[in-house]
Design a protein around this motif. Sequence first.
Motif, PDB file in Angstrom:
ATOM      1  N   CYS A 269       1.305 -26.311 -18.846  1.00  0.00           N
ATOM      2  CA  CYS A 269       2.075 -25.861 -20.001  1.00  0.00           C
ATOM      3  C   CYS A 269       3.565 -26.076 -19.760  1.00  0.00           C
ATOM      4  O   CYS A 269       4.055 -25.922 -18.642  1.00  0.00           O
ATOM      5  CB  CYS A 269       1.808 -24.376 -20.285  1.00  0.00           C
ATOM      6  SG  CYS A 269       0.064 -24.019 -20.607  1.00  0.00           S
ATOM      7  N   GLU A 277       7.991 -24.892 -16.736  1.00  0.00           N
ATOM      8  CA  GLU A 277       6.636 -25.409 -16.582  1.00  0.00           C
ATOM      9  C   GLU A 277       5.802 -24.386 -15.827  1.00  0.00           C
ATOM     10  O   GLU A 277       6.234 -23.870 -14.798  1.00  0.00           O
ATOM     11  CB  GLU A 277       6.637 -26.729 -15.808  1.00  0.00           C
ATOM     12  CG  GLU A 277       7.291 -27.879 -16.564  1.00  0.00           C
ATOM     13  CD  GLU A 277       7.128 -29.209 -15.834  1.00  0.00           C
ATOM     14  OE1 GLU A 277       5.976 -29.542 -15.486  1.00  0.00           O
ATOM     15  OE2 GLU A 277       8.137 -29.884 -15.612  1.00  0.00           O
ATOM     16  N   LYS A 279       2.448 -21.173 -16.276  1.00  0.00           N
ATOM     17  CA  LYS A 279       1.631 -20.349 -17.147  1.00  0.00           C
ATOM     18  C   LYS A 279       2.486 -19.678 -18.209  1.00  0.00           C
ATOM     19  O   LYS A 279       3.538 -19.119 -17.909  1.00  0.00           O
ATOM     20  CB  LYS A 279       0.904 -19.280 -16.322  1.00  0.00           C
ATOM     21  CG  LYS A 279      -0.070 -18.444 -17.128  1.00  0.00           C
ATOM     22  CD  LYS A 279      -0.791 -17.439 -16.242  1.00  0.00           C
ATOM     23  CE  LYS A 279      -1.759 -16.597 -17.052  1.00  0.00           C
ATOM     24  NZ  LYS A 279      -2.480 -15.603 -16.214  1.00  0.00           N
ATOM     25  N   MET A 280       2.034 -19.725 -19.451  1.00  0.00           N
ATOM     26  CA  MET A 280       2.751 -19.083 -20.547  1.00  0.00           C
ATOM     27  C   MET A 280       2.288 -17.638 -20.727  1.00  0.00           C
ATOM     28  O   MET A 280       1.129 -17.307 -20.467  1.00  0.00           O
ATOM     29  CB  MET A 280       2.523 -19.843 -21.859  1.00  0.00           C
ATOM     30  CG  MET A 280       3.170 -21.210 -21.907  1.00  0.00           C
ATOM     31  SD  MET A 280       4.976 -21.105 -21.898  1.00  0.00           S
ATOM     32  CE  MET A 280       5.394 -22.857 -21.924  1.00  0.00           C
ATOM     33  N   CYS A 291       7.024 -18.413 -24.057  1.00  0.00           N
ATOM     34  CA  CYS A 291       7.647 -18.863 -22.816  1.00  0.00           C
ATOM     35  C   CYS A 291       8.197 -17.641 -22.074  1.00  0.00           C
ATOM     36  O   CYS A 291       8.958 -16.856 -22.650  1.00  0.00           O
ATOM     37  CB  CYS A 291       8.787 -19.841 -23.112  1.00  0.00           C
ATOM     38  SG  CYS A 291       9.731 -20.300 -21.635  1.00  0.00           S
ATOM     39  N   SER A 303       4.263 -27.455 -24.960  1.00  0.00           N
ATOM     40  CA  SER A 303       3.023 -28.164 -24.673  1.00  0.00           C
ATOM     41  C   SER A 303       2.090 -27.153 -24.014  1.00  0.00           C
ATOM     42  O   SER A 303       2.376 -26.653 -22.932  1.00  0.00           O
ATOM     43  CB  SER A 303       3.272 -29.342 -23.724  1.00  0.00           C
ATOM     44  OG  SER A 303       2.034 -29.921 -23.336  1.00  0.00           O
ATOM     45  N   ILE A 304       0.997 -26.831 -24.694  1.00  0.00           N
ATOM     46  CA  ILE A 304       0.020 -25.883 -24.173  1.00  0.00           C
ATOM     47  C   ILE A 304      -1.266 -26.653 -23.893  1.00  0.00           C
ATOM     48  O   ILE A 304      -1.940 -27.103 -24.817  1.00  0.00           O
ATOM     49  CB  ILE A 304      -0.280 -24.746 -25.168  1.00  0.00           C
ATOM     50  CG1 ILE A 304       1.004 -24.022 -25.586  1.00  0.00           C
ATOM     51  CG2 ILE A 304      -1.294 -23.778 -24.587  1.00  0.00           C
ATOM     52  CD1 ILE A 304       1.648 -23.204 -24.498  1.00  0.00           C
ATOM     53  N   SER A 314      -4.789 -29.460 -26.098  1.00  0.00           N
ATOM     54  CA  SER A 314      -3.327 -29.362 -26.155  1.00  0.00           C
ATOM     55  C   SER A 314      -2.858 -28.811 -27.486  1.00  0.00           C
ATOM     56  O   SER A 314      -1.665 -28.807 -27.771  1.00  0.00           O
ATOM     57  CB  SER A 314      -2.705 -30.748 -25.929  1.00  0.00           C
ATOM     58  OG  SER A 314      -3.137 -31.651 -26.931  1.00  0.00           O
ATOM     59  N   GLY A 316      -2.898 -25.709 -28.579  1.00  0.00           N
ATOM     60  CA  GLY A 316      -2.099 -24.501 -28.372  1.00  0.00           C
ATOM     61  C   GLY A 316      -2.391 -23.361 -29.322  1.00  0.00           C
ATOM     62  O   GLY A 316      -1.926 -22.253 -29.116  1.00  0.00           O
TER      63      GLY A 316
END
Length: 334
Positions: A269, A277, A279-280, A291, A303-304, A314, A316
């Motif tokens: 992500c 960059e 883990k969200m 974020c 970008s997930i 992707s 998300g």
Amino acid sequence: MVAKLCEYNWGCRSFLFPFKPDGEHYKWYGRCNLGVCTINIVDIALTSKGDKEVFWKLFDERMENLVKPACLLRYDKLKGVKAKVAPLLWQYGVFARLNADDDITKALDKMGYSISIGYNGIYEVTKIMTGKSHTTKEGFEFAEQVVKFLNDKADKWKAETGKGFSVYQTPQEESTDWFCNKLKKKFGIVKDVTDKGYITNSYHIDVREPIDIFSKFTIEGKLQKYSKGGNVAYAETGDLTNNIEALYEVIKHMYNTNIHAEINNEGSCKCFKCGYEGKMDYDTNTLEFECPVCKNRDLKSMSIVLRVCGYLSSKGKFIAGRFKDIINRVKHLE
């Protein structure tokens, strides 16, 4: 009735093998899956109120009166369909090399196919019927009886009809949410069943349950063998870049337990607003990713990439049940 108790997906999946001429005017590459009809076993367990005699009676009735006819309908709907409706598949070699006006069942009957019986919620069913997870001895014994019952039905129907029945571990892209909502509406909030927001995939151990990767694959491997039409298990890990020895031990264990499995780290992500960059974070109320650095929630600037149910996605944004499944996953190996 089918809409309430089964997931009825039309689809076609091919299993490709090396080119094999058969000596006639069509040549084929592999065999075809005519799709999955998933029985909601959790509904049966809740309807039976934990009474095992009622459970097995209902299970048998719904398999014979709902699932079997629905599966046979898949094949019957293809009778009379001409190869020219999908030339690439049926005339030019993806599945067969038929003449334009040939019936595609001519190829299906020759090359072989499967009609898949899907199923869901072994964890939830076991909790309802035994009060325990199938990671326990008592729970596992009951869970194995359930998946064996499905496999025995497939073998029985195959012998009776000559059709290619198989048991298939349903991917549950959407039915994890859809089934849960239907059950909640019918039975209300049931602890460890409808209160989670999702129904656990097939024979899998509940994503919330703390268990090490080796124990998980050992238990699931014993149940996986009954899903002969298709199956996969999963495990969640941390970053194993600097722990290749552990990864190697897991792979050896997979071979030893004869399990088909995927090992997933935290995904890839990125926030394009601040460059973070990793883990969200996520909001369990709004079901939005966030974020952890700049608090950005705009998916267009993120970008997930996460494992959804057997593949990386992707997009998300997920349906509620799938999102709750994802955020509840525990690590099986750090």
